[in-house]
Design an enzyme around this catalytic site. Structure first.
Site, short mmCIF file in Angstrom:
data_model
loop_
_atom_site.label_atom_id
_atom_site.label_comp_id
_atom_site.label_asym_id
_atom_site.label_seq_id
_atom_site.Cartn_x
_atom_site.Cartn_y
_atom_site.Cartn_z
N GLY A 94 0.80 -1.22 0.00
CA GLY A 94 0.00 0.00 0.00
C GLY A 94 0.84 1.27 0.00
O GLY A 94 0.30 2.37 0.06
N GLY A 98 5.13 -1.77 -4.88
CA GLY A 98 4.79 -2.76 -5.90
C GLY A 98 4.56 -2.09 -7.25
O GLY A 98 5.05 -2.56 -8.28
N TYR A 132 -2.78 -5.62 -10.27
CA TYR A 132 -2.40 -5.53 -11.68
C TYR A 132 -3.47 -4.80 -12.51
O TYR A 132 -3.15 -3.99 -13.38
CB TYR A 132 -2.11 -6.90 -12.27
CG TYR A 132 -0.84 -7.51 -11.72
CD1 TYR A 132 0.39 -6.90 -11.94
CD2 TYR A 132 -0.86 -8.69 -10.99
CE1 TYR A 132 1.57 -7.45 -11.44
CE2 TYR A 132 0.31 -9.25 -10.49
CZ TYR A 132 1.52 -8.62 -10.72
OH TYR A 132 2.67 -9.16 -10.23
#
Length: 140
Positions: A94, A98, A132
């Site tokens: 978060g 990523g 994604y």
């Protein structure tokens, strides 16, 4: 973000095992530090990687990683990048790490003239699928 360095291997291996535990497949994660080191830094490396860092480079902690290798598109006549694993430790999710790892790989594709960036996601892994999709990925 930076490429994986030889001294990162133990930490990346620990994170690979965390990922395997998350996927309830820890018993299948048999890679050793020597194998990972050879794949990344051997005579003819066939595996590449990046790490996500928290803090300044001097005292940064590795909070995630992406490991990838080349594939090839016969239709496009050029290589692509296949993302084997992308993982961020739960404590750092978060935070955008990523997404930054994924952006780094996309930049790698553009810089190298690769035709595509591909990966697979387990069909039950809803958080990853959502991640994604939020990044604009389209299922094949």
């Amino acid at each position: 973000m930076r490429p994986v360095r030889p001294d990162d291997v133990p930490t990346v291996l620990r994170l690979v095992r965390e990922l395997a535990a998350y996927e309830e497949s820890e018993h299948e994660a048999r890679m050793t530090a020597d194998q990972l080191h050879a794949a990344l830094f051997g005579e003819s490396p066939a595996l590449f990687g990046h790490v996500a860092l928290t803090g300044a480079e001097d005292d940064a902690e590795i909070a995630g990683f992406a490991l990838w290798f080349l594939n090839f598109s016969t239709w496009r006549g050029t290589h692509g990048l296949y993302l084997e694993d992308l993982y961020v430790s739960p404590a750092h999710r978060g935070t955008g790490l990523g997404r930054e790892l994924l952006r780094t790989l996309a930049d790698e594709c553009v810089t190298r003239g690769f035709a595509r960036l591909e990966w697979s996601v387990l069909d039950w892994n809803t958080p990853s699928i959502d991640f994604y999709r939020a990044a604009g990925a389209v299922p094949m």
